[in-house]
Design a protein around this motif. Sequence first.
Motif, PDB file in Angstrom:
ATOM      1  N   THR A 160     106.093  86.553  43.147  1.00 53.88           N
ATOM      2  CA  THR A 160     105.238  86.315  41.807  1.00 53.88           C
ATOM      3  C   THR A 160     104.463  85.270  42.157  1.00 53.88           C
ATOM      4  OG1 THR A 160     106.888  84.805  40.851  1.00 53.88           O
ATOM      5  CG2 THR A 160     106.776  87.331  39.835  1.00 53.88           C
ATOM      6  N   ASP A 161     104.377  84.494  43.023  1.00 53.80           N
ATOM      7  CA  ASP A 161     103.315  83.534  43.698  1.00 53.80           C
ATOM      8  C   ASP A 161     103.951  83.476  45.189  1.00 53.80           C
ATOM      9  OD1 ASP A 161     101.853  81.363  44.542  1.00 53.80           O
ATOM     10  OD2 ASP A 161     101.917  80.260  42.623  1.00 53.80           O
ATOM     11  N   PRO A 162     102.932  84.086  46.172  1.00 52.92           N
ATOM     12  CA  PRO A 162     103.119  83.942  47.696  1.00 52.92           C
ATOM     13  C   PRO A 162     103.065  82.663  47.972  1.00 52.92           C
ATOM     14  CG  PRO A 162     101.011  84.796  47.254  1.00 52.92           C
ATOM     15  CD  PRO A 162     101.649  84.648  45.862  1.00 52.92           C
ATOM     16  N   ASP A 163     102.582  81.656  47.393  1.00 50.77           N
ATOM     17  CA  ASP A 163     102.207  80.216  48.278  1.00 50.77           C
ATOM     18  C   ASP A 163     102.202  79.203  47.093  1.00 50.77           C
ATOM     19  OD1 ASP A 163     101.254  78.165  49.940  1.00 50.77           O
ATOM     20  OD2 ASP A 163      99.213  79.138  50.115  1.00 50.77           O
ATOM     21  N   LEU A 164     103.241  78.473  47.031  1.00 54.14           N
ATOM     22  CA  LEU A 164     103.350  77.399  46.184  1.00 54.14           C
ATOM     23  C   LEU A 164     102.881  76.021  46.966  1.00 54.14           C
ATOM     24  CD1 LEU A 164     106.888  77.822  44.673  1.00 54.14           C
ATOM     25  CD2 LEU A 164     104.536  78.083  43.669  1.00 54.14           C
ATOM     26  N   GLY A 165     102.541  76.306  48.223  1.00 55.46           N
ATOM     27  CA  GLY A 165     102.236  75.300  49.105  1.00 55.46           C
ATOM     28  C   GLY A 165     103.786  74.630  49.846  1.00 55.46           C
ATOM     29  N   TRP A 166     103.634  74.156  50.969  1.00 58.54           N
ATOM     30  CA  TRP A 166     104.727  73.432  51.786  1.00 58.54           C
ATOM     31  C   TRP A 166     105.817  74.587  52.070  1.00 58.54           C
ATOM     32  CZ3 TRP A 166     103.195  69.009  53.131  1.00 58.54           C
ATOM     33  CH2 TRP A 166     102.628  68.276  52.381  1.00 58.54           C
ATOM     34  N   GLY A 167     104.930  76.016  52.380  1.00 59.88           N
ATOM     35  CA  GLY A 167     105.794  76.987  52.630  1.00 59.88           C
ATOM     36  C   GLY A 167     107.038  77.642  51.610  1.00 59.88           C
ATOM     37  N   GLU A 168     106.681  77.421  50.464  1.00 57.09           N
ATOM     38  CA  GLU A 168     107.545  77.721  49.449  1.00 57.09           C
ATOM     39  C   GLU A 168     106.681  78.898  48.616  1.00 57.09           C
ATOM     40  OE1 GLU A 168     109.840  73.498  48.492  1.00 57.09           O
ATOM     41  OE2 GLU A 168     108.431  74.530  46.723  1.00 57.09           O
ATOM     42  N   TRP A 169     107.488  79.814  48.023  1.00 57.17           N
ATOM     43  CA  TRP A 169     107.041  81.072  47.298  1.00 57.17           C
ATOM     44  C   TRP A 169     107.939  81.247  46.165  1.00 57.17           C
ATOM     45  CZ3 TRP A 169     109.407  85.642  49.131  1.00 57.17           C
ATOM     46  CH2 TRP A 169     110.095  85.543  50.247  1.00 57.17           C
ATOM     47  N   LEU A 170     107.645  82.263  45.221  1.00 58.58           N
ATOM     48  CA  LEU A 170     108.462  82.308  44.021  1.00 58.58           C
ATOM     49  C   LEU A 170     108.613  83.668  43.988  1.00 58.58           C
ATOM     50  CD1 LEU A 170     106.919  80.667  40.918  1.00 58.58           C
ATOM     51  CD2 LEU A 170     108.920  80.001  42.112  1.00 58.58           C
ATOM     52  N   ASP A 220     110.849  86.757  41.583  1.00 63.61           N
ATOM     53  CA  ASP A 220     111.377  87.051  40.142  1.00 63.61           C
ATOM     54  C   ASP A 220     112.291  88.221  39.704  1.00 63.61           C
ATOM     55  OD1 ASP A 220     111.859  87.004  37.266  1.00 63.61           O
ATOM     56  OD2 ASP A 220     110.192  85.627  37.019  1.00 63.61           O
ATOM     57  N   ASP A 221     113.215  88.459  39.170  1.00 63.90           N
ATOM     58  CA  ASP A 221     113.764  89.544  39.100  1.00 63.90           C
ATOM     59  C   ASP A 221     113.868  90.179  37.560  1.00 63.90           C
ATOM     60  OD1 ASP A 221     115.601  88.217  37.714  1.00 63.90           O
ATOM     61  OD2 ASP A 221     117.490  88.374  39.134  1.00 63.90           O
ATOM     62  N   GLY A 222     112.914  89.352  36.916  1.00 69.17           N
ATOM     63  CA  GLY A 222     112.844  89.638  35.532  1.00 69.17           C
ATOM     64  C   GLY A 222     113.449  88.452  34.671  1.00 69.17           C
ATOM     65  N   SER A 223     114.330  87.471  35.163  1.00 69.79           N
ATOM     66  CA  SER A 223     115.175  86.800  34.504  1.00 69.79           C
ATOM     67  C   SER A 223     114.422  85.337  34.521  1.00 69.79           C
ATOM     68  CB  SER A 223     116.461  86.639  34.902  1.00 69.79           C
ATOM     69  OG  SER A 223     116.555  86.253  36.294  1.00 69.79           O
ATOM     70  N   GLY A 224     113.337  85.267  35.485  1.00 68.90           N
ATOM     71  CA  GLY A 224     112.737  84.001  35.559  1.00 68.90           C
ATOM     72  C   GLY A 224     112.480  83.577  37.108  1.00 68.90           C
ATOM     73  N   PRO A 225     111.638  82.607  37.355  1.00 68.77           N
ATOM     74  CA  PRO A 225     111.307  82.464  38.617  1.00 68.77           C
ATOM     75  C   PRO A 225     112.453  81.652  39.603  1.00 68.77           C
ATOM     76  CG  PRO A 225     110.170  80.944  37.337  1.00 68.77           C
ATOM     77  CD  PRO A 225     110.830  81.673  36.442  1.00 68.77           C
ATOM     78  N   ALA A 226     112.411  82.125  40.796  1.00 64.42           N
ATOM     79  CA  ALA A 226     113.463  81.284  41.761  1.00 64.42           C
ATOM     80  C   ALA A 226     112.554  80.684  43.052  1.00 64.42           C
ATOM     81  CB  ALA A 226     114.472  82.113  42.218  1.00 64.42           C
ATOM     82  N   VAL A 227     112.477  79.738  43.721  1.00 66.09           N
ATOM     83  CA  VAL A 227     111.936  79.339  44.670  1.00 66.09           C
ATOM     84  C   VAL A 227     112.383  79.609  45.820  1.00 66.09           C
ATOM     85  CG1 VAL A 227     110.617  77.003  45.900  1.00 66.09           C
ATOM     86  CG2 VAL A 227     111.114  77.321  43.339  1.00 66.09           C
ATOM     87  N   VAL A 228     111.749  79.953  47.008  1.00 64.43           N
ATOM     88  CA  VAL A 228     112.095  80.525  48.456  1.00 64.43           C
ATOM     89  C   VAL A 228     111.554  79.565  49.387  1.00 64.43           C
ATOM     90  CG1 VAL A 228     112.484  82.356  50.005  1.00 64.43           C
ATOM     91  CG2 VAL A 228     112.177  82.804  47.528  1.00 64.43           C
ATOM     92  N   ASN A 282     109.831  85.811  60.154  1.00 67.74           N
ATOM     93  CA  ASN A 282     108.447  86.019  60.451  1.00 67.74           C
ATOM     94  C   ASN A 282     107.705  86.472  58.967  1.00 67.74           C
ATOM     95  OD1 ASN A 282     108.317  85.589  63.212  1.00 67.74           O
ATOM     96  ND2 ASN A 282     110.131  87.493  63.384  1.00 67.74           N
ATOM     97  N   TYR A 283     108.545  86.806  58.015  1.00 71.58           N
ATOM     98  CA  TYR A 283     108.005  87.733  56.766  1.00 71.58           C
ATOM     99  C   TYR A 283     106.863  86.858  56.169  1.00 71.58           C
ATOM    100  CZ  TYR A 283     107.717  89.069  52.075  1.00 71.58           C
ATOM    101  OH  TYR A 283     107.101  89.622  50.921  1.00 71.58           O
ATOM    102  N   ASN A 284     105.965  87.473  55.841  1.00 72.73           N
ATOM    103  CA  ASN A 284     104.814  86.523  55.146  1.00 72.73           C
ATOM    104  C   ASN A 284     104.810  87.179  53.670  1.00 72.73           C
ATOM    105  OD1 ASN A 284     102.560  84.937  54.928  1.00 72.73           O
ATOM    106  ND2 ASN A 284     101.269  86.498  55.847  1.00 72.73           N
ATOM    107  N   PRO A 285     105.100  86.267  52.786  1.00 76.31           N
ATOM    108  CA  PRO A 285     105.227  86.561  51.510  1.00 76.31           C
ATOM    109  C   PRO A 285     103.755  87.147  51.042  1.00 76.31           C
ATOM    110  CG  PRO A 285     105.436  84.198  51.428  1.00 76.31           C
ATOM    111  CD  PRO A 285     105.361  84.835  52.797  1.00 76.31           C
ATOM    112  N   MET A 286     103.814  88.327  49.886  1.00 73.43           N
ATOM    113  CA  MET A 286     102.572  88.892  49.498  1.00 73.43           C
ATOM    114  C   MET A 286     102.728  89.141  47.966  1.00 73.43           C
ATOM    115  SD  MET A 286     101.598  91.628  52.813  1.00 73.43           S
ATOM    116  CE  MET A 286     103.130  92.528  52.687  1.00 73.43           C
TER     117      MET A 286
END
Length: 229
Positions: free
Chosen positions: A131-141, A143-151, A158-162
């Motif tokens: 739901t957000d590929p770039d929170l800054g500092w390499g973090e991204w969001l 969501d499974d429908g229950s609310g966001p979690a930070v990765v 190597n995965y690049n979040p999209m």
Amino acid sequence: AAHGTMIPIEDIQFTTDPVGDSPYLGQTVTTHGVVTAVEAGNLLVFVQDGNGPWTGIALWDPPADLTMGDHVEITGEVSEWFGMTEIWPVESITVLSANHPMPAPHQLATGETDLERWEAVLVKYKNVTVTDPDLGWGEWLIDDGSGPAVVDDRYNYNYNPMMNQDLDHVIGPMNFSYDNFKVEPRFDADIGAVPMPPLSIFDIQHTDDPSGDSPYLGQTVTTHGVVTA
């Protein structure tokens, strides 16, 4: 705790303190568990004993080269690093055996907020969307429908979040830093990227961006068409 008395990780981590501090804060303890993640340079290492709540702990800069699957005995001081319970300094660490099976990751909903008990434990989120590929500092969001979690990107994948990409799963130990819980995938297999469906050339080309850039710029896509020249 007397030096040499084996204290289970669960006892070190379990707390009813709203701040989340270990009841053994400042004490030297001996414990054991299986190494579930090792940072390049060996700085942040996660160790787990079992797979329920409170069963994981972080080691900071242990004096040994460790590999995932090592069953280790650790002696060191219980510290809190900005809210993350750690064993640091690690006085001694012994590899008791290698190639130990990993604990099964505990499945959580992304909207779960009571995460203190899962600190340093291997967790798994299923059927999530970026739901957000770039929170800054390499973090991204996700969501499974229950609310966001930070990765986060502490380890080498190597995965690049999209944006809006569906992921079958995201697995990793639960870290806590900068006032946020975040899961730390260790390698690409911890991130189950679902291949994107084939797109029409129109979808790839059509854009309202004044620069004319494709909305899929930088992404790997599948498409089809007839060769005209």
